[in-house]
Design a protein around this motif. Structure first.
Motif, PDB file in Angstrom:
ATOM      1  N   PRO A   4       1.318   5.269   0.693  1.00 22.24           N
ATOM      2  CA  PRO A   4       0.647   6.349   1.406  1.00 22.24           C
ATOM      3  C   PRO A   4      -0.028   7.306   0.443  1.00 22.24           C
ATOM      4  CG  PRO A   4       2.853   6.005   2.263  1.00 22.24           C
ATOM      5  CD  PRO A   4       2.737   5.201   1.006  1.00 22.24           C
ATOM      6  N   LYS A  22      -9.386   6.568   5.833  1.00 24.76           N
ATOM      7  CA  LYS A  22      -8.178   5.869   5.398  1.00 24.76           C
ATOM      8  C   LYS A  22      -7.161   6.834   4.813  1.00 24.76           C
ATOM      9  CE  LYS A  22      -8.160   1.928   3.389  1.00 24.76           C
ATOM     10  NZ  LYS A  22      -8.382   0.787   2.467  1.00 24.76           N
ATOM     11  N   SER A  30      -3.423   7.072   6.066  1.00 25.52           N
ATOM     12  CA  SER A  30      -2.355   6.862   5.102  1.00 25.52           C
ATOM     13  C   SER A  30      -1.371   8.030   5.106  1.00 25.52           C
ATOM     14  CB  SER A  30      -2.953   6.672   3.705  1.00 25.52           C
ATOM     15  OG  SER A  30      -1.937   6.397   2.763  1.00 25.52           O
ATOM     16  N   VAL A  48      -3.221   0.101   6.740  1.00 28.96           N
ATOM     17  CA  VAL A  48      -3.836   1.426   6.766  1.00 28.96           C
ATOM     18  C   VAL A  48      -5.285   1.338   7.233  1.00 28.96           C
ATOM     19  CG1 VAL A  48      -4.560   3.394   5.357  1.00 28.96           C
ATOM     20  CG2 VAL A  48      -2.322   2.352   4.981  1.00 28.96           C
ATOM     21  N   GLU A  86       0.844  -1.174   0.000  1.00 25.38           N
ATOM     22  CA  GLU A  86       0.000   0.000   0.000  1.00 25.38           C
ATOM     23  C   GLU A  86       0.890   1.239   0.000  1.00 25.38           C
ATOM     24  OE1 GLU A  86      -2.909  -1.566   3.331  1.00 25.38           O
ATOM     25  OE2 GLU A  86      -3.594   0.284   2.415  1.00 25.38           O
TER      26      GLU A  86
END
Length: 269
Positions: free
Chosen positions: A6, A53, A57, A42, A4
Motif C-alpha cells: 500500500p 491508484k 492503495s 490495486v 504490492e
C-alpha cells in the motif's frame, strides 16, 4: 512477483482528511468490489472506482490494517478478510424471522384481504409461527401455532421442495401421505412431480388439499446463505380465492418473499 505494498498517502490526496465521508464511501465500495470478484489488485480497484491508484492503495492499506481485507498469494491481490466474516457471523443470530416478516405479511393481508401465514419446518410438520388476518368478513381459521402436514399445504410444499432428496424421503417415509380431503395428493410420484414445479416456479399451491373450501399459495423465505428458512402463504375460501385468476397475487407474494429474504441477508442472483 513481490506483493504490492500500500502506498503512503500524498499530502494532497483528495481523500487524505481522516473521517472523510468520501473515504468511507469508497472503502465500502471496495468491500463490495472484492465481494463480487473474490479478489482484485490495486489497479483493478482504482479503475472500477475511477480513482487514482495511490488513493485505492491507501484505502486498501487502511482496510488491511483493520483486517477487513487481506492480500493473497496471487500477485498480492486483495480479498475480503476474516474481520468481515467475524462481523457477519454475528448478524443472523440477531435477526428474527417473525420480526422481519411481520410488517410484510400485514401489508399482504391488507392488500389482498385474505389470511397470510408465516410457516417454518418443525421436524415433520409445517408450523405457522405468525399470522395476519385479512379484513374480509369471512376469514379463514386461525392457524397460528398449528402443525400442518407438509404434503397437503402450500407452505409445506415449499418447505419440502427446498430439502435434499434424502431428507425429504426420510420425512415422507415417517409421515406417509395421510389423506385430508379427496384432493390430497396420494402418491409419492405425484408429490415429487409437483415439488419439481414448485422449485422451478418459486411458489406452491394447495387447492382444497388440506381443508375443503380453502385454497392457498405460498412462496419461500431464504436466509443469507440462500437456505429456505420459512414460507409465506395466503389462503382463503375457494369461492373468492383463486391464485391464478387474482391479478398480480402470485407475483406480489413472490416480491414479499424476496423482501423478507433480503431483510435476512439474502441476495438474489
Amino acid at each position: 512477483m513481490a506483493k504490492e505494498e500500500p502506498a503512503v498517502p500524498d499530502a494532497d490526496d483528495e481523500d487524505a482528511a481522516p473521517g472523510g465521508v468520501q473515504s468511507v464511501d469508497r472503502a465500502l465500495a471496495i468491500l463490495e468490489i472484492l465481494g463480487r470478484h473474490g479478489s482484485s489488485g490495486v489497479g483493478e480497484v482504482a479503475e472500477e472506482l475511477g480513482i487514482h491508484k495511490s488513493t485505492a492503495s491507501r484505502l486498501l492499506g487502511s482496510l488491511l490494517a483493520r483486517g477487513m481485507v487481506q492480500q493473497n498469494t496471487n500477485r498480492g491481490k486483495y480479498e475480503l478478510g476474516f474481520t468481515i466474516l467475524r462481523l457477519a457471523s454475528t448478524i443472523p443470530g440477531r435477526l428474527s424471522l417473525v420480526g422481519m416478516a411481520r410488517p410484510v405479511i400485514e401489508a399482504l393481508a391488507e392488500e389482498y384481504r385474505e389470511t397470510v401465514n408465516l410457516a417454518v419446518l418443525r421436524e415433520t410438520y409445517a408450523v405457522n409461527v405468525d399470522q395476519a388476518m385479512g379484513p374480509s368478513n369471512l376469514a379463514t381459521h386461525d392457524w397460528l401455532g398449528s402443525l400442518t402436514p407438509l404434503h397437503a399445504t402450500s407452505s409445506g410444499k415449499v418447505l419440502l421442495a427446498a430439502l435434499g432428496a434424502d431428507e425429504r424421503g426420510r420425512i415422507l417415509t415417517l409421515t406417509g401421505l395421510p389423506q385430508r380431503t379427496i384432493n390430497t395428493l396420494q402418491t409419492r410420484a405425484a408429490l415429487e412431480k409437483e415439488l419439481l414445479q414448485v422449485a422451478k416456479n418459486g411458489y406452491a399451491q394447495a387447492r382444497e388439499e388440506f381443508e375443503l373450501g380453502i385454497n392457498s399459495v405460498a412462496v419461500p423465505v431464504r436466509n443469507h446463505l440462500a437456505i429456505v428458512v420459512g414460507a409465506i402463504s395466503i389462503s382463503g375460501p375457494t369461492f373468492r380465492f383463486d391464485p391464478e385468476t387474482m391479478p398480480g397475487l402470485i407475483e406480489g407474494l413472490k416480491r414479499a418473499g424476496l423482501q423478507v429474504s433480503a431483510s435476512l441477508g439474502y441476495t438474489a442472483g
